[in-house]
Design an enzyme around this catalytic site. Structure first.
Site, mmCIF file in Angstrom:
data_model
loop_
_atom_site.group_PDB
_atom_site.id
_atom_site.type_symbol
_atom_site.label_atom_id
_atom_site.label_comp_id
_atom_site.label_asym_id
_atom_site.label_seq_id
_atom_site.Cartn_x
_atom_site.Cartn_y
_atom_site.Cartn_z
ATOM 1 N N MET A 30 0.847 -1.204 0.000
ATOM 2 C CA MET A 30 0.000 0.000 0.000
ATOM 3 C C MET A 30 0.878 1.249 0.000
ATOM 4 O O MET A 30 0.404 2.345 0.297
ATOM 5 C CB MET A 30 -0.933 -0.019 1.207
ATOM 6 C CG MET A 30 -1.900 -1.199 1.166
ATOM 7 S SD MET A 30 -3.376 -0.951 2.140
ATOM 8 C CE MET A 30 -2.675 -0.751 3.765
ATOM 9 N N GLY A 31 2.168 1.075 -0.301
ATOM 10 C CA GLY A 31 3.061 2.227 -0.395
ATOM 11 C C GLY A 31 3.577 2.683 0.960
ATOM 12 O O GLY A 31 3.473 1.953 1.947
ATOM 13 N N GLY A 36 10.940 -3.157 5.310
ATOM 14 C CA GLY A 36 10.174 -4.411 5.223
ATOM 15 C C GLY A 36 9.781 -4.688 3.778
ATOM 16 O O GLY A 36 9.992 -5.791 3.247
ATOM 17 N N HIS A 37 9.223 -3.656 3.117
ATOM 18 C CA HIS A 37 8.838 -3.815 1.704
ATOM 19 C C HIS A 37 10.072 -4.115 0.842
ATOM 20 O O HIS A 37 10.030 -4.960 -0.050
ATOM 21 C CB HIS A 37 8.179 -2.532 1.183
ATOM 22 C CG HIS A 37 6.921 -2.143 1.888
ATOM 23 N ND1 HIS A 37 6.720 -0.919 2.471
ATOM 24 C CD2 HIS A 37 5.766 -2.830 2.091
ATOM 25 C CE1 HIS A 37 5.514 -0.847 2.988
ATOM 26 N NE2 HIS A 37 4.900 -1.996 2.778
ATOM 27 N N SER A 185 6.859 -0.467 9.727
ATOM 28 C CA SER A 185 5.474 -0.394 9.255
ATOM 29 C C SER A 185 5.190 1.007 8.748
ATOM 30 O O SER A 185 5.706 1.994 9.297
ATOM 31 C CB SER A 185 4.515 -0.721 10.413
ATOM 32 O OG SER A 185 3.199 -0.319 10.080
ATOM 33 N N SER A 186 4.350 1.088 7.717
ATOM 34 C CA SER A 186 3.950 2.406 7.198
ATOM 35 C C SER A 186 3.206 3.190 8.265
ATOM 36 O O SER A 186 3.137 4.414 8.212
ATOM 37 C CB SER A 186 3.043 2.232 5.977
ATOM 38 O OG SER A 186 3.638 1.359 5.039
#
Ligand code: AMP
Length: 290
Positions: A30-31, A36-37, A185-186
């Site tokens: 989700m950007g 992590g991404h 986390s975002s």
């Protein structure tokens, strides 16, 4: 790196890659990209010649009182990070192209989606599974990489892939953490500096649970009592749930067998921010501390 917004165009590119016998891996996000991404992208690059990263804040998986509108959307920064990480295609559709006015078909998730996040966030997993299936069809990927941090999501996706005979290999990636143990986390940007400090209790409680598991404690309720005590010792942190489940069935474990595979699932609220985390309770993770 090419940026693609149109689902039909992405699908066309994916089809031509397939015709050229290119292996495609997809990473769905989700950007508001973070380490992590990027770790998922690194795994994808090891597994396939072409990596598609998707960025889509899927309103269908947010409840009416959740953070859809304030969810961070730093697109330029994300695109730069994706490019630096070696992503080949950044697929960033808008809501209208993903869900045109006449859209009406939804995935209905089953038993493993009913507890934990599914119970606290009604409709979340149906929305998540629907967009994941769409992104699988659009990216035509051979491989999809997902993070173990969202353990229930991962189990539901595995179930859907099996139930619908989807020809895609699911790879799970370990949780990436900041130095003090907080999972990247975002949503961490919502935390004030005091809350950011308080949030470290999640990982401390996972480590405590592992210590209990190593000591041979087989009653989940004893471990959860300790986890609850550790978390409750921090003011303003409210537990949404803390459970130990069998990784296969996602059912709460009655007793812990020494060679079993269990997962501690945590969701807490700190101020107005909701954070989830999870850690394996098994011999592998005890040795590698993932
Ligand atoms: P999100 O953008 O939060 O929807 O996450 C997109 C993907 O990144 C999901 O597969 C997540 O499980 C994964 N992910 C998010 N945070 C982490 C993390 N700290 N470590 C590893 N994977 C993560």
């Amino acid at each position: 790196m090419q940026i693609i917004n149109d689902p039909a165009e992405m699908q066309k590119i994916a089809e031509s890659l397939r015709l050229k016998h290119q292996l495609i891996a997809v990473v769905m996000t989700m950007g508001a990209l973070h380490e992590g991404h990027l770790s998922l992208v690194r795994i994808a690059k090891q597994k396939a010649g072409t990596v598609i990263l998707t960025i889509f804040v899927n309103f269908r998986q947010f409840g009416p009182d959740e953070d859809f509108h304030r969810y961070p959307r730093p697109f330029e920064k994300d695109a730069a990070m994706a490019k630096a990480a070696g992503v080949d295609y950044l697929f960033a559709p808008d809501a209208e192209s993903m869900y045109p006015d006449d859209f009406q078909t939804q995935i209905s998730t089953g038993d493993i989606a009913s507890g934990f996040e599914g119970e606290k966030r009604p409709g979340h997993f149906n929305g998540m599974a629907t967009v994941v299936l769409k992104l699988m069809m659009i990216s035509k990927a051979h491989i999809a990489v997902f993070g173990e941090k969202d353990a229930q999501q991962l189990a539901i996706i595995r179930r859907m892939v099996s139930d619908f005979n989807i020809d895609i290999k699911i790879i799970e990636a370990p949780v990436i953490r900041e130095e003090d143990g907080l999972a990247t986390s975002s949503r961490n940007i919502y935390l004030s500096s005091q809350e950011r400090q308080q949030a470290t209790v999640l990982y401390r409680s996972i480590r405590r649970a592992r210590e209990f598991f190593i000591e041979g404690i087989i009653e989940p309720e004893k471990i959860l009592e300790e986890v609850t005590a550790v978390i409750s010792s921090v003011p303003d942190v409210k537990i949404d749930y803390a459970s130990i489940v069998d990784v296969e069935s996602f059912k709460e474990a009655d007793t812990l067998e020494a060679n079993g595979n269990y997962r501690l699932l945590l969701a807490v609220r700190i101020g107005s921010t909701r954070l989830i985390d999870s850690g394996m309770l098994d011999n592998r993770s005890i040795q590698t501390d993932v």
